[in-house]
Design an enzyme around this catalytic site. Structure first.
Site, short mmCIF file in Angstrom:
data_model
loop_
_atom_site.label_atom_id
_atom_site.label_comp_id
_atom_site.label_asym_id
_atom_site.label_seq_id
_atom_site.Cartn_x
_atom_site.Cartn_y
_atom_site.Cartn_z
N GLY A 52 31.66 38.93 35.50
CA GLY A 52 31.96 40.35 35.32
C GLY A 52 31.05 41.31 36.07
O GLY A 52 30.84 42.44 35.64
N SER A 53 30.53 40.87 37.22
CA SER A 53 29.62 41.78 37.94
C SER A 53 30.37 42.99 38.49
O SER A 53 29.81 44.09 38.56
CB SER A 53 28.88 41.04 39.07
OG SER A 53 29.76 40.67 40.11
N ARG A 108 53.08 31.08 29.84
CA ARG A 108 52.54 32.32 30.43
C ARG A 108 53.17 33.56 29.81
O ARG A 108 52.51 34.58 29.63
CB ARG A 108 52.76 32.32 31.94
CG ARG A 108 51.86 31.37 32.68
CD ARG A 108 52.06 31.45 34.18
NE ARG A 108 51.40 30.34 34.84
CZ ARG A 108 50.16 30.38 35.34
NH1 ARG A 108 49.46 31.49 35.30
NH2 ARG A 108 49.62 29.31 35.91
N ASN A 110 43.81 45.23 41.27
CA ASN A 110 43.04 43.99 41.42
C ASN A 110 42.07 44.12 42.57
O ASN A 110 42.32 44.85 43.53
CB ASN A 110 44.01 42.83 41.70
CG ASN A 110 43.30 41.50 41.92
OD1 ASN A 110 42.37 41.15 41.19
ND2 ASN A 110 43.70 40.75 42.95
N HIS A 162 40.52 41.55 45.33
CA HIS A 162 40.70 40.21 45.87
C HIS A 162 39.66 39.96 46.95
O HIS A 162 39.46 40.82 47.81
CB HIS A 162 42.12 40.06 46.45
CG HIS A 162 42.37 38.71 47.03
ND1 HIS A 162 42.62 37.61 46.24
CD2 HIS A 162 42.37 38.26 48.32
CE1 HIS A 162 42.78 36.55 47.03
NE2 HIS A 162 42.63 36.92 48.28
N THR A 164 51.49 43.63 42.25
CA THR A 164 52.95 43.50 42.18
C THR A 164 53.25 42.06 41.75
O THR A 164 52.34 41.23 41.73
CB THR A 164 53.60 43.78 43.56
OG1 THR A 164 53.10 42.81 44.48
CG2 THR A 164 53.30 45.18 44.05
#
Ligand code: NHR
Ligand code: GAR
Length: 230
Positions: free
Chosen positions: A22-23, A75, A117, A119, A151
């Site tokens: 979680g940096s 899921r 997000n 990435h 998306t």
């Protein structure tokens, strides 16, 4: 998408999803407080109870929740449980920060234009996992990170900002990952501040950012002392 307006009366609410250290989440919490954004991190939620970032968030007085993906049959069931926990905090934006579960189409649609997000590659290069190894194998000279709207197609959403670092001779995956992480900690808090100030919108599937200098963040070499040059 019209960018929402936030003020001290209506602060922007972030829920951050993590799976590990979680940096990136920490860099956003710190910047939000230090820079006094009209925003707050309303909760930090993980799919793993051993995510070390949860303890840090709790130590900062931020509510935390765990939704263990292994407790759910599939899921769809996991994502429904996760969305219930998230929605209890009424977020304006949900930020994935090292969150390691692929999300279903229904989940992504539920948070349309509100799910973001980071990435660890310069998308559209190297989607998926193992991005630093992919970059070293491809022999690229630059690498970096991308902050994008999520998306249903993995790592393909509209790009908000990118950060670029060099690949150095003799780089290992670990060394390259550390350099990329350094620029992630610049790019993600900056994008979160844009969201908090209502500067980001989507027009015809492309990102528009108002009143900012640049959407590209370039690595600057740490200062080298004169002795080292001699
Ligand atoms: N979901 C959708 N629909 N779209 C995206 O763009 C998403 C997403 C969920 C997560 C982050 C992501 C990344 O930045 C992300 C983007 C996990 C995997 C993965 O393969 C791939 C990409 C990303 C996150 N996860 C495995 C899975 O089966 C599990 C891996 C593990 O637990 O270590 O879900 O790269
Ligand atoms: C970061 O490098 C992030 O970009 C990456 O994992 C790391 C998490 O670090 N994300 C992914 O690989 C998503 N598939 P952090 O937990 O310290 O923020």
């Amino acid at each position: 998408m019209k960018a929402p307006l936030f003020s001290s009366a209506r602060r922007c609410r972030f829920v951050i999803l993590i799976s590990g250290r979680g940096s990136n989440m920490q860099s956003i919490v710190r910047a939000c407080r230090e820079q006094g954004w009209p925003a707050e991190v309303a909760a930090v939620i993980s799919n793993r109870e051993d995510a070390s970032g949860l303890q840090w968030a709790a130590s900062q007085g931020i509510p935390t929740r765990v939704v263990p993906h292994r407790d759910y049959a599939d899921r769809v069931a996991f994502d429904a449980a996760l969305a219930r926990e998230i929605d209890a905090f009424e977020p304006d934006f949900v930020l994935l920060a090292g969150f390691m579960r692929i999300l279903t189409e229904d989940f992504v649609r539920h948070y349309a234009d509100r799910l973001i997000n980071i990435h660890p590659s310069l998308l559209p290069l190297f989607p998926g996992l193992g991005t630093h190894r992919q970059a070293l194998e491809a022999g690229v000279a630059v690498h970096g990170c991308t902050v994008h709207f999520v998306t249903p197609v993995l790592d393909h959403g509209p790009i908000i900002a990118q950060g670029v670092v060099p690949v150095m001779p003799g780089d290992t995956e670990e060394a390259l990952a550390e350099r990329v992480l350094g620029i992630e900690h610049v790019v993600y808090p900056t994008v979160a501040s844009w969201l908090a100030h209502g500067k980001v919108s989507l027009e015809a599937g492309k990102v528009v950012v108002r009143d900012v200098a640049d959407r590209a963040f370039l690595w600057s070499a740490p200062a080298v002392s004169l002795e080292k040059c001699a």
